[in-house]
Structures are given as structure tokens and as C-alpha cells.
Design a protein around this motif. Structure first.
Motif, PDB file in Angstrom:
ATOM      1  N   ALA A 142       0.828  -1.203   0.000  1.00  0.00           N
ATOM      2  CA  ALA A 142       0.000   0.000   0.000  1.00  0.00           C
ATOM      3  C   ALA A 142       0.863   1.253   0.000  1.00  0.00           C
ATOM      4  O   ALA A 142       1.979   1.274   0.506  1.00  0.00           O
ATOM      5  CB  ALA A 142      -0.896  -0.016   1.238  1.00  0.00           C
ATOM      6  N   ALA A 143       0.327   2.299  -0.576  1.00  0.00           N
ATOM      7  CA  ALA A 143       0.976   3.621  -0.584  1.00  0.00           C
ATOM      8  C   ALA A 143       2.347   3.593  -1.232  1.00  0.00           C
ATOM      9  O   ALA A 143       3.204   4.428  -0.940  1.00  0.00           O
ATOM     10  CB  ALA A 143       1.082   4.168   0.844  1.00  0.00           C
ATOM     11  N   GLY A 144       2.580   2.618  -2.130  1.00  0.00           N
ATOM     12  CA  GLY A 144       3.833   2.584  -2.865  1.00  0.00           C
ATOM     13  C   GLY A 144       5.037   2.129  -2.074  1.00  0.00           C
ATOM     14  O   GLY A 144       6.175   2.312  -2.523  1.00  0.00           O
ATOM     15  N   THR A 145       4.839   1.546  -0.908  1.00  0.00           N
ATOM     16  CA  THR A 145       5.957   1.055  -0.113  1.00  0.00           C
ATOM     17  C   THR A 145       6.355  -0.358  -0.563  1.00  0.00           C
ATOM     18  O   THR A 145       5.589  -1.042  -1.235  1.00  0.00           O
ATOM     19  CB  THR A 145       5.609   1.022   1.380  1.00  0.00           C
ATOM     20  OG1 THR A 145       4.459   0.195   1.563  1.00  0.00           O
ATOM     21  CG2 THR A 145       5.328   2.430   1.898  1.00  0.00           C
ATOM     22  N   TYR A 146       7.567  -0.753  -0.154  1.00  0.00           N
ATOM     23  CA  TYR A 146       8.089  -2.056  -0.549  1.00  0.00           C
ATOM     24  C   TYR A 146       8.555  -2.835   0.682  1.00  0.00           C
ATOM     25  O   TYR A 146       8.997  -2.251   1.674  1.00  0.00           O
ATOM     26  CB  TYR A 146       9.271  -1.891  -1.513  1.00  0.00           C
ATOM     27  CG  TYR A 146       8.887  -1.405  -2.883  1.00  0.00           C
ATOM     28  CD1 TYR A 146       8.747  -2.286  -3.952  1.00  0.00           C
ATOM     29  CD2 TYR A 146       8.667  -0.044  -3.114  1.00  0.00           C
ATOM     30  CE1 TYR A 146       8.405  -1.828  -5.223  1.00  0.00           C
ATOM     31  CE2 TYR A 146       8.325   0.423  -4.378  1.00  0.00           C
ATOM     32  CZ  TYR A 146       8.196  -0.473  -5.417  1.00  0.00           C
ATOM     33  OH  TYR A 146       7.857  -0.023  -6.672  1.00  0.00           O
ATOM     34  N   GLU A 147       8.473  -4.158   0.563  1.00  0.00           N
ATOM     35  CA  GLU A 147       9.017  -5.032   1.601  1.00  0.00           C
ATOM     36  C   GLU A 147       9.566  -6.286   0.945  1.00  0.00           C
ATOM     37  O   GLU A 147       9.203  -6.618  -0.189  1.00  0.00           O
ATOM     38  CB  GLU A 147       7.936  -5.404   2.619  1.00  0.00           C
ATOM     39  CG  GLU A 147       6.764  -6.159   2.026  1.00  0.00           C
ATOM     40  CD  GLU A 147       5.688  -6.444   3.058  1.00  0.00           C
ATOM     41  OE1 GLU A 147       5.929  -6.201   4.247  1.00  0.00           O
ATOM     42  OE2 GLU A 147       4.602  -6.912   2.661  1.00  0.00           O
ATOM     43  N   CYS A 148      10.440  -7.004   1.674  1.00  0.00           N
ATOM     44  CA  CYS A 148      11.032  -8.224   1.139  1.00  0.00           C
ATOM     45  C   CYS A 148      10.017  -9.366   1.160  1.00  0.00           C
ATOM     46  O   CYS A 148       9.143  -9.426   2.017  1.00  0.00           O
ATOM     47  CB  CYS A 148      12.262  -8.628   1.946  1.00  0.00           C
ATOM     48  SG  CYS A 148      13.730  -7.649   1.558  1.00  0.00           S
ATOM     49  N   THR A 149      10.182 -10.264   0.214  1.00  0.00           N
ATOM     50  CA  THR A 149       9.407 -11.498   0.209  1.00  0.00           C
ATOM     51  C   THR A 149      10.189 -12.581   0.961  1.00  0.00           C
ATOM     52  O   THR A 149      11.284 -12.326   1.477  1.00  0.00           O
ATOM     53  CB  THR A 149       9.161 -11.970  -1.230  1.00  0.00           C
ATOM     54  OG1 THR A 149      10.418 -12.347  -1.812  1.00  0.00           O
ATOM     55  CG2 THR A 149       8.520 -10.868  -2.062  1.00  0.00           C
ATOM     56  N   LEU A 150       9.658 -13.787   0.982  1.00  0.00           N
ATOM     57  CA  LEU A 150      10.345 -14.898   1.646  1.00  0.00           C
ATOM     58  C   LEU A 150      11.421 -15.537   0.772  1.00  0.00           C
ATOM     59  O   LEU A 150      12.060 -16.504   1.189  1.00  0.00           O
ATOM     60  CB  LEU A 150       9.327 -15.964   2.050  1.00  0.00           C
ATOM     61  CG  LEU A 150       8.393 -15.582   3.203  1.00  0.00           C
ATOM     62  CD1 LEU A 150       7.403 -16.712   3.452  1.00  0.00           C
ATOM     63  CD2 LEU A 150       9.195 -15.288   4.471  1.00  0.00           C
ATOM     64  N   LYS A 151      11.646 -14.994  -0.408  1.00  0.00           N
ATOM     65  CA  LYS A 151      12.654 -15.594  -1.280  1.00  0.00           C
ATOM     66  C   LYS A 151      14.040 -15.544  -0.639  1.00  0.00           C
ATOM     67  O   LYS A 151      14.830 -16.482  -0.787  1.00  0.00           O
ATOM     68  CB  LYS A 151      12.671 -14.897  -2.640  1.00  0.00           C
ATOM     69  CG  LYS A 151      13.537 -15.618  -3.673  1.00  0.00           C
ATOM     70  CD  LYS A 151      13.327 -15.064  -5.067  1.00  0.00           C
ATOM     71  CE  LYS A 151      14.121 -15.858  -6.103  1.00  0.00           C
ATOM     72  NZ  LYS A 151      13.882 -15.388  -7.484  1.00  0.00           N
ATOM     73  N   LEU A 152      14.334 -14.466   0.084  1.00  0.00           N
ATOM     74  CA  LEU A 152      15.620 -14.380   0.781  1.00  0.00           C
ATOM     75  C   LEU A 152      15.741 -15.484   1.822  1.00  0.00           C
ATOM     76  O   LEU A 152      16.796 -16.099   1.990  1.00  0.00           O
ATOM     77  CB  LEU A 152      15.779 -13.009   1.454  1.00  0.00           C
ATOM     78  CG  LEU A 152      16.200 -11.847   0.571  1.00  0.00           C
ATOM     79  CD1 LEU A 152      16.240 -10.571   1.400  1.00  0.00           C
ATOM     80  CD2 LEU A 152      17.559 -12.101  -0.047  1.00  0.00           C
ATOM     81  N   PHE A 153      14.647 -15.719   2.544  1.00  0.00           N
ATOM     82  CA  PHE A 153      14.651 -16.777   3.561  1.00  0.00           C
ATOM     83  C   PHE A 153      14.872 -18.143   2.915  1.00  0.00           C
ATOM     84  O   PHE A 153      15.599 -18.983   3.445  1.00  0.00           O
ATOM     85  CB  PHE A 153      13.337 -16.763   4.332  1.00  0.00           C
ATOM     86  CG  PHE A 153      13.199 -17.871   5.325  1.00  0.00           C
ATOM     87  CD1 PHE A 153      13.873 -17.839   6.533  1.00  0.00           C
ATOM     88  CD2 PHE A 153      12.404 -18.971   5.036  1.00  0.00           C
ATOM     89  CE1 PHE A 153      13.758 -18.869   7.442  1.00  0.00           C
ATOM     90  CE2 PHE A 153      12.275 -20.011   5.941  1.00  0.00           C
ATOM     91  CZ  PHE A 153      12.954 -19.958   7.153  1.00  0.00           C
ATOM     92  N   GLU A 154      14.253 -18.358   1.764  1.00  0.00           N
ATOM     93  CA  GLU A 154      14.412 -19.634   1.069  1.00  0.00           C
ATOM     94  C   GLU A 154      15.863 -19.862   0.669  1.00  0.00           C
ATOM     95  O   GLU A 154      16.403 -20.968   0.820  1.00  0.00           O
ATOM     96  CB  GLU A 154      13.514 -19.662  -0.165  1.00  0.00           C
ATOM     97  CG  GLU A 154      12.027 -19.681   0.174  1.00  0.00           C
ATOM     98  CD  GLU A 154      11.148 -19.396  -1.028  1.00  0.00           C
ATOM     99  OE1 GLU A 154      11.708 -19.184  -2.129  1.00  0.00           O
ATOM    100  OE2 GLU A 154       9.925 -19.376  -0.881  1.00  0.00           O
TER     101      GLU A 154
END
Length: 257
Positions: A55-67
């Protein structure tokens, strides 16, 4: 060096360490990059599956890094060998137990078991700490040659508390004591309220693989650092080392040059 790749990795690392989604402008200011550069990087990370736009153009990491990290961790046998001994140490001391590895001048927490006590040392798996300030780091630095220490640290060391070791010369002296005694102690050197005791884990070749230690409020840990906790931590490190093929613990010391 590929500057574009380095900028992208900086954005990814900052995003991964953030507690909440981040905006483009906010990241640009923090990293001192242009807004358009950060926006392109985030769009690329999203297309590759490493980030997602919220929302509001923000970004967050996915679980791909964890994988990816999980795949690497599966190849680190020390974590598998250490788990039952970490649990035994945690039950015995009732303090937080860490399994750590050296990464440059820092330690990285590979695994942990949280203390059941309401007042305890707080940390996170994957978190880092300055190696010269914490027991787990000093246990590992004691196995590093003097030449390698000189490459890691300048004459004056970063200060965190009034009890932090201030010079490389004093650090070398303390590390000699660690090698002699077989364990390292943190006397509130990174966080003034937190103490710790740790010992090195070695592999079949006799090389330092990781360290295991307990940490907690300094008023609980420090009085026991030279007896009960010391013996428990050394025994845990010995047991894990033997499971990793170490025939004699501690192993013969190599040249310091």
C-alpha cells in the motif's frame, strides 16, 4: 566492481533489515541515492521476486531471501550438530544460548534458544554483533592469526560502552587469555547491561567452525562466568566439536603469525 549491482544489494539489505515496509523517497535519503535509481532497483527486485509493492507505494522483502538462506544453512552441519547441546545448555543455565560464526570483524547469530526468564538478552537469528565486544566473537577471534587481526582492526577499536576493549593491542592480550583458559567473557562490552560466556567449536581439521555461548543480564551472568557457566559452555563446545569429528578438544594451537 559493478556499481549498479552494489547499489542494488545495498537497497536489498536495507529493505531486509527494516522492521516495516519502506518508501522510495525514504530509502533514497537513507542510502544517499537518487529517487529514480532506488525506484528502478525496487522494481527490478520485485520482478525477480525478492520484493513486493504494498500500500501507498511502499516495498518489503518477500520470503525468497529466507528460502535462499535456508538452503545455505542446510549445508552448515554445525547447526545440526549443535542443536541438542544448545538445548541442554539452555536448560542448565536458563539463559539465552547463541550459536555464532565469524563474518569479518562481526559475528552472525546462526541459531539461538531464548531464555525463559522475563528479563533476558535480546537478539535475532541472522543478527550481527561486533566480534571484539561479545564473548562469542572473542572465542572465535582467539583462533585468528595476529596478521589477520591486523587486517580486521586498526590500532583503535570501535567503542560501545565504557568496558569495550579500546585498542587492538589490548584485544590481542585478552585473546591470549581466551586461548589459555578455553573460554571468553563479555563484561558488558557491547551492551552495558548484557554479559556472556562462550567457547569455540572446532571441526575435524581442528579449525574454528563456530562458537557457542550464553548471554543474559550482566548481574546474573558475570558472577557465574568463571565457574558454572564456564564449565557448561566449554563442555557444550567440546561435545559439538567431537560430533563434527574433532579428535582432541581443544586442538593444538597453530602459529600466531
Amino acid at each position: 566492481m559493478d556499481s549498479t549491482l552494489m547499489k542494488g544489494l545495498r537497497v536489498l539489505e536495507t529493505l531486509a533489515r527494516s522492521d516495516e515496509p519502506r518508501g522510495v523517497s525514504e530509502l533514497a535519503r537513507e542510502l544517499e541515492l537518487t529517487r529514480s535509481n532506488v525506484h528502478r532497483t525496487l522494481q527490478t527486485l520485485a520482478a525477480a521476486g525478492y520484493a513486493r509493492q504494498g500500500a501507498a507505494g511502499t516495498y518489503e522483502c518477500t520470503l525468497k531471501l529466507f528460502e535462499l538462506a535456508s538452503s545455505v544453512m542446510e549445508r552448515v552441519d554445525v547447526k545440526r550438530c549443535a542443536e541438542p547441546h544448545m538445548r541442554r545448555l539452555a536448560e542448565l543455565t536458563q539463559e539465552t544460548v547463541h550459536l555464532s560464526m565469524l563474518s569479518g570483524a562481526e559475528v552472525v547469530y546462526l541459531d539461538k534458544i531464548e531464555s525463559p526468564q522475563p528479563v533476558r538478552a535480546y537478539s535475532s537469528i541472522g543478527g550481527r554483533a561486533p566480534a571484539h565486544c561479545v564473548a562469542s566473537g572473542k572465542a572465535l577471534l582467539a583462533e585468528v592469526s595476529d596478521a589477520a587481526l591486523a587486517e580486521m582492526f586498526g590500532p583503535d577499536l570501535p567503542q560501545w560502552t565504557d568496558r569495550t576493549i579500546r585498542t587492538r593491542e589490548k584485544l590481542v592480550t585478552e585473546l591470549a587469555t581466551v586461548r589459555e583458559s578455553g573460554y571468553a567473557v563479555n563484561h558488558g562490552e557491547w551492551r552495558s547491561s548484557v554479559g556472556g560466556v562462550a567457547a569455540v567449536i572446532v571441526n575435524a581439521a581442528g579449525r574454528a567452525e563456530a562458537s557457542i555461548g550464553v548471554s543474559g543480564p550482566i548481574e546474573r551472568v558475570e558472577p557465574k562466568s568463571d565457574d558454572a557457566y564456564r564449565d557448561a559452555v566449554i563442555e557444550a563446545a567440546r561435545a559439538i566439536s567431537q560430533e563434527m569429528g574433532c579428535a582432541a578438544y581443544p586442538p593444538p594451537r597453530a602459529s600466531r603469525s
